[in-house]
Design a protein around this motif. Structure first.
Motif, PDB file in Angstrom:
ATOM      1  N   VAL A 489     -16.207  59.762 -65.055  1.00 16.88           N
ATOM      2  CA  VAL A 489     -15.840  59.212 -63.738  1.00 16.88           C
ATOM      3  C   VAL A 489     -15.088  60.288 -62.978  1.00 16.88           C
ATOM      4  O   VAL A 489     -14.105  60.840 -63.484  1.00 16.88           O
ATOM      5  N   LEU A 490     -15.588  60.594 -61.777  1.00 18.38           N
ATOM      6  CA  LEU A 490     -14.938  61.639 -60.973  1.00 18.38           C
ATOM      7  C   LEU A 490     -14.156  60.990 -59.832  1.00 18.38           C
ATOM      8  O   LEU A 490     -14.715  60.228 -59.054  1.00 18.38           O
ATOM      9  N   PHE A 491     -12.875  61.298 -59.736  1.00 18.84           N
ATOM     10  CA  PHE A 491     -12.063  60.890 -58.584  1.00 18.84           C
ATOM     11  C   PHE A 491     -11.860  62.142 -57.727  1.00 18.84           C
ATOM     12  O   PHE A 491     -11.215  63.102 -58.181  1.00 18.84           O
ATOM     13  N   LEU A 492     -12.434  62.111 -56.521  1.00 23.04           N
ATOM     14  CA  LEU A 492     -12.401  63.332 -55.708  1.00 23.04           C
ATOM     15  C   LEU A 492     -11.689  63.083 -54.385  1.00 23.04           C
ATOM     16  O   LEU A 492     -12.063  62.182 -53.623  1.00 23.04           O
ATOM     17  N   ASP A 493     -10.680  63.880 -54.125  1.00 23.96           N
ATOM     18  CA  ASP A 493     -10.051  63.858 -52.798  1.00 23.96           C
ATOM     19  C   ASP A 493     -11.052  64.508 -51.826  1.00 23.96           C
ATOM     20  O   ASP A 493     -11.938  65.263 -52.247  1.00 23.96           O
ATOM     21  N   MET A 674      -9.738  65.486 -58.967  1.00 23.53           N
ATOM     22  CA  MET A 674      -9.565  66.765 -58.264  1.00 23.53           C
ATOM     23  C   MET A 674      -8.910  66.503 -56.912  1.00 23.53           C
ATOM     24  O   MET A 674      -9.334  65.616 -56.175  1.00 23.53           O
ATOM     25  N   GLY A 675      -7.886  67.302 -56.576  1.00 26.55           N
ATOM     26  CA  GLY A 675      -7.227  67.106 -55.286  1.00 26.55           C
ATOM     27  C   GLY A 675      -6.381  68.306 -54.945  1.00 26.55           C
ATOM     28  O   GLY A 675      -6.141  69.168 -55.798  1.00 26.55           O
ATOM     29  N   ASP A 676      -5.925  68.355 -53.703  1.00 24.98           N
ATOM     30  CA  ASP A 676      -5.198  69.560 -53.283  1.00 24.98           C
ATOM     31  C   ASP A 676      -3.801  69.288 -52.788  1.00 24.98           C
ATOM     32  O   ASP A 676      -2.984  70.181 -52.714  1.00 24.98           O
ATOM     33  N   ASP A 677      -3.502  68.041 -52.386  1.00 23.53           N
ATOM     34  CA  ASP A 677      -2.202  67.919 -51.712  1.00 23.53           C
ATOM     35  C   ASP A 677      -1.280  66.963 -52.430  1.00 23.53           C
ATOM     36  O   ASP A 677      -1.615  66.405 -53.470  1.00 23.53           O
ATOM     37  N   VAL A 678      -0.104  66.802 -51.866  1.00 19.50           N
ATOM     38  CA  VAL A 678       0.955  66.068 -52.573  1.00 19.50           C
ATOM     39  C   VAL A 678       0.515  64.636 -52.890  1.00 19.50           C
ATOM     40  O   VAL A 678       0.878  64.077 -53.929  1.00 19.50           O
TER      41      VAL A 678
END
Ligand SMILES: Nc1ncnc2c1ncn2[C@@H]1O[C@H](COP(=O)(O)OP(=O)(O)O[C@H]2O[C@H](CO)[C@@H](O)[C@H](O)[C@H]2O)[C@@H](O)[C@H]1O
Ligand SMILES: O=P(O)(O)OC[C@H](O)CO
Length: 723
Positions: A489-493, A674-678
């Motif tokens: 399962v992929l959780f992607l921002d 996967m994500g980049d911010d706070v």
């Protein structure tokens, strides 16, 4: 104690060749004189240029090398071309005037950048060669701004400090440098970057924000996954040594002779490198004005100006010397008599005893640079006055002015004002002189050079080293763990993870490559995809509504679990604060040109991506403070993001999506986030043990892997598909 490797352009000693002999002598200049004693104490090494050795015989050269080795100095010989292009050229024709706000002295076209870069490579190579694990490397000054970055490439785990001895100008000035980005990145190779004054730290932080988009948080800034500290460390002098010397009988005898020779004269003193930043011509004019205004002082005032020759091959310095010579001649011609000469000008270096005798004998010390990083002469003068007498007239544009508030502070551009200050100093009663000098001396003694070295090195050595805090492993390595059968399962921002940022949120629509990639992922029976975004439902629907993916809008407030299912809100969330907060954000949008408010069902966001970086960040801080102040009782969260301040209902975060989705999956499913911010940190924190979390960027994160940004995220997803 860790061994200290000092790296500076100039060694604390310079080779002096005479007809038949060669020796090494003390170098002039604040950096060399200031750091000499700390070097003697540290037992480390000092790497730098010992001056011109081109005319030495082989035998003389080995004699010099022996003397340098005894002083634990490692010479880096500059060729004639390096002296002319790296030292005189880029360092002293471009960076020196620029950092001192003298843009008109910077050549129209700089041709020496390449030589500067190459010379910096040589310093970095030599420092890396002498480095031993556990050493601390301390790089100094504007001639070597690229060295910290070059060292970081060669020695990724080394502890590296950098100190900037001259002013760091406002970003308006620094921005004019064509190579500004390279220079800033060079400095950011250090773990700690020090300046003399808080204002220089502020200018540096503003420049980082403006050109590299890096936001300094009080004293730290993230760069390429490392935390770089910045701070103000006002340099001091060896106050005890100056005071001891000032009490020596030989010095007292010299002072006596000085006073006897000028029995009825008041003594003004100026001591500088002959540099156009030191304000000598206007200082001379101020002395001339005093003589013009006060006929009674004619024949009773003597100004001794000592100027040590400096950078004599640079034309601006030669021209400056002529200006000073002419002015001295003019004033002496006007006000000299057969018995007295008002200006006594020495164009040479003095030894320490002569220097201290002048400090000790002066009625008034004139330190009036038009711009100066710190200025150690001002501090040396006070240390050399155990009699608690003498008045310091100090330029408000010297870094020292921030600390030495009991001096008579002057604007060095205001000749009349300086003349007033000289008169005030001459007339000052003994009690006031003593009060001021005693307070100045207390500061100079408390913050001496040993305090300076210790405060910089304690901070540097107290930081977690890169080795203790290794960078996160490359996200691509995580692919190995995902090999083989089994559901994932992929959780992607979305923003900043699947696509880069755009100036307006609506411009960051998915491109064809991304849509194909998502379609291919969805087509795989063993992969399910969930896009978890801060964006509103409508946008996610418009972009991904037709795809068989889970969609989670407004940080998880709304979820559409599967294609064909309705959107559902998290239960029990309050929105009553929204109409109260909206006018505050609207007011900010109205007053900060280029900013705007985005309204979603449950949240509000003030975006300032298109606003001047420095101003935007300041306004964002002000907005956050105002919101905290006004709405601390409301059930809402204030969230600073990447050029956005967001207000969301309390209890809603991306992490809440994960357990909801996993309820519908088998327990052995493999989870990737996967994500980049706070806001993605909540997502990572909610991933069950054994899952894979990947941060796309270089911020602080609780993720276990890191990739650089959207292109790498896509590479990761393609690799998952076996591409
Ligand atoms: N005629 C003479 N004979 C012998 N010695 C002489 C002399 N004239 C000056 N000196 C010595 O040279 C040093 C000069 O230091 P300064 O801090 O005043 O300026 P400088 O520009 O060289 O230093 C740079 O580095 C220092 C330290 O960081 C910063 O204070 C400064 O702003 C920055 O420009 C002093 O130690 C002084 O005693
Ligand atoms: O003589 P320079 O050019 O090495 O300059 C000496 C000053 O201390 C520079 O900071």
């Amino acid at each position: 104690m860790a061994r200290l490797l000092l790296v500076s352009n100039r060694l604390p000693v310079t080779v002096k060749a005479e007809k038949d002999s060669v020796s090494v002598v003390r170098s002039a200049g604040g950096l060399a004189t200031g750091l000499s004693r700390p070097h003697e104490r540290s037992g480390g090494m000092w790497i730098g240029w010992p001056g011109d050795v081109s005319r030495l015989t082989d035998a003389q050269r080995s004699q010099v090398e022996k003397q340098l080795a005894d002083l634990r100095c490692v010479p880096l010989y500059l060729s004639a071309s390096e002296v002319s292009r790296f030292y005189e050229g880029y360092s002293n024709r471009v960076l020196w005037p620029l950092c001192h706000y003298m843009l008109d002295r910077v050549p129209r076209q700089d041709r020496d950048w390449d030589a500067y870069r190459k010379a910096n490579e040589r310093f970095a190579d030599l420092a890396a060669k002498h480095y031993q694990p556990g050493d601390t490397i301390w790089v100094h000054d504007y001639q070597l701004m690229l060295v910290p970055g070059m060292l970081r490439q060669r020695l990724p785990h080394a502890r590296i400090g950098y100190f900037h001895h001259i002013p760091f100008p406002s970003s308006e000035i620094f921005s004019t440098l064509p190579r500004r980005g390279e220079l800033l990145k060079g400095l950011l190779g250090a773990d700690l970057i020090g300046f003399h004054a808080v204002s220089y730290v502020r200018h540096f932080s503003g420049t980082l924000l403006r050109h590299l988009g890096l936001d300094t948080d009080v004293d730290r800034v993230l760069f390429q996954g490392r935390e770089v500290r910045v701070g103000a460390f006002p340099m001091g002098i060896d106050a005890t040594a100056f005071e001891t010397l000032a009490r020596e009988p030989a010095v007292m005898d010299e002072v006596k002779v000085l006073h006897e020779r000028s029995r009825d004269e008041r003594l003004l003193v100026g001591i500088d490198r002959l540099d156009y930043t030191k304000g000598i011509p206007r200082r001379l004019l101020a002395v001339q004005r005093v003589l013009e205004r006060e006929p009674a002082l004619r024949g009773r005032l003597r100004f001794i100006q000592v100027a040590v020759p400096s950078r004599t091959q640079v034309q601006a310095y030669a021209e400056y010397r002529e200006t000073v010579d002419e002015l001295v001649g003019r004033i002496n011609g006007l006000y000299g008599t057969v018995h007295s000469t008002p200006v006594h000008y020495l164009y040479r270096s003095l030894n320490e005893k002569q220097l201290v005798s002048l400090y000790r004998g002066a009625d008034v010390m004139l330190v009036t640079p038009v711009r100066d990083g710190m200025n150690l002469v001002a501090k040396e003068f006070c240390a050399a006055r155990p009699d608690e007498d003498g008045v310091l007239v100090l330029s408000e544009f010297a870094g020292a002015a921030a600390e030495m508030r009991d001096a008579l502070l002057v604007n060095p551009y205001d000749v009349e004002g300086m003349a007033d200050a000289i008169e005030q100093a001459l007339e000052m009663p003994r009690s006031e002189r003593q009060e001021r000098m005693s307070s100045l001396r207390a500061g100079v003694k408390a913050r001496d050079v040993h305090w300076w070295v210790a405060s910089f090195l304690d901070r540097l050595q107290g930081l977690p080293s890169v080795a203790e805090k290794p960078p996160l492993p490359d996200g691509m390595l995580a692919l190995d763990k995902l090999k083989g059968p089994g559901r994932k399962v992929l959780f992607l921002d979305y923003d900043g993870t699947l696509v880069g940022f755009a100036s307006m949120p609506e411009l960051a629509a998915p491109d064809a490559e991304l849509m194909t990639l998502l379609q291919e992922l969805c087509a795989r029976p063993d992969i399910s995809v969930h896009i978890v975004s801060g964006r509103p439902r409508e946008t996610l629907d418009a972009w991904f509504g037709e795809l068989p993916v889970g969609l989670h809008a407004e940080h998880g407030l709304w979820s559409r679990m599967r294609l064909g299912q309705p959107w559902q809100a998290l239960p029990g969330v309050s929105f009553e604060w929204k109409p109260k907060v909206k006018p505050v954000l609207d007011a900010f949008a109205a007053r900060v040109t280029g900013s705007f408010v985005e309204e979603k069902t449950a949240s509000l966001a003030w975006h300032y991506r298109k606003v001047d970086a420095e101003f935007g960040a300041l306004q964002a801080r002000e907005l956050r403070l105002l919101l905290y102040e006004k709405f601390s009782q409301e059930p809402m969260h204030i969230l600073p993001g990447d050029r956005v301040v967001e207000v969301r209902p309390r209890g809603v975060n991306k992490g809440r999506v994960v357990p909801e989705v996993l309820k519908q999956e088998a327990p052995d499913v493999r989870v990737v986030a996967m994500g980049d911010d706070v806001t993605d940190e909540d997502l990572f924190a909610a991933v069950p043990p054994g899952g894979i979390t990947v941060h796309a960027g270089n911020k602080h994160t609780c993720a276990t892997y890191r990739v650089e940004g959207p292109p790498e995220v896509r590479r990761f997803l393609k690799a998952l598909l076996g591409k």
